[in-house]
Design a protein around this motif. Structure first.
Motif, PDB file in Angstrom:
ATOM      1  N   ASN A 152       1.013   4.015  -3.092  1.00  0.00           N
ATOM      2  CA  ASN A 152       0.832   5.458  -2.866  1.00  0.00           C
ATOM      3  C   ASN A 152       2.028   6.256  -3.360  1.00  0.00           C
ATOM      4  OD1 ASN A 152      -1.667   5.037  -1.721  1.00  0.00           O
ATOM      5  ND2 ASN A 152      -0.896   5.035   0.377  1.00  0.00           N
ATOM      6  N   LYS A 192       2.007   9.015  -6.412  1.00  0.00           N
ATOM      7  CA  LYS A 192       2.428  10.400  -6.205  1.00  0.00           C
ATOM      8  C   LYS A 192       3.557  10.784  -7.165  1.00  0.00           C
ATOM      9  CE  LYS A 192       3.654  13.790  -2.679  1.00  0.00           C
ATOM     10  NZ  LYS A 192       4.029  14.721  -3.670  1.00  0.00           N
ATOM     11  N   ASN A 240       0.823  -1.213   0.000  1.00  0.00           N
ATOM     12  CA  ASN A 240       0.000   0.000   0.000  1.00  0.00           C
ATOM     13  C   ASN A 240       0.858   1.266   0.000  1.00  0.00           C
ATOM     14  OD1 ASN A 240       0.742  -0.580   2.737  1.00  0.00           O
ATOM     15  ND2 ASN A 240      -0.901   0.744   3.457  1.00  0.00           N
TER      16      ASN A 240
END
Length: 154
Positions: free
Chosen positions: A55, A59, A51
């Motif tokens: 992320n 980004k 996870n």
């Protein structure tokens, strides 16, 4: 004291940290520069939670440092490649690596050596004057106010 974001800082370094200052970001950029491209490769190299990696990669894509490219249709699989903006971090990554080699050294020696593909010589980052082309040492640098500080109270 700086908080988690640097919105109120009139500083190029603070703005840069907003993009690359998270703990895993430069390690992902390093891995892409070393030739890793796929999610599983990053996860294996870094030992990062899925996870968190998801992320971070999202980004980096949103910030324009990486581009996500489909390399397989069924099932859809993607790899990550550096954009020009991401490639521009090479000097910073090499500089941090060299700093670590000198000031947080491993007793066994540097884990990696940056070598010129053309002649095999060592590659070092340096500051160069854009006007005269000379290498500039730390003692010959002035950090003067730029245009962004013209209207700012000092």
């Amino acid at each position: 004291m700086l908080g988690r974001t640097y919105d109120n800082q009139l500083c190029s370094i603070a703005r840069t940290l907003e993009i690359v200052g998270e703990r895993w970001t430069l390690l992902i950029i390093r891995d892409v520069q070393l030739g890793l491209r796929r999610f599983e490769e990053f996860q294996e190299s870094l030992g990062i939670a899925r996870n968190v990696l998801t992320n971070r990669l999202s980004k980096l894509v949103d910030d324009g440092l990486l581009v996500r490219v489909c390399y397989q249709e069924r099932p859809a699989r993607y790899e990550y490649q550096l954009t020009g903006k991401g490639k521009d971090l090479l000097t910073a990554v090499v500089s941090l690596m060299h700093w670590g080699d000198e000031h947080a050294e491993n007793p066994a020696g540097p884990p990696r050596i940056v070598s010129h593909a053309g002649c095999g010589g060592d590659v070092r980052e340096q500051l160069v004057c854009t006007e005269c082309g000379k290498a500039v040492g730390q003692d010959a640098i002035l950090m003067l106010p730029g245009p962004a500080l013209a209207d700012s109270p000092s």
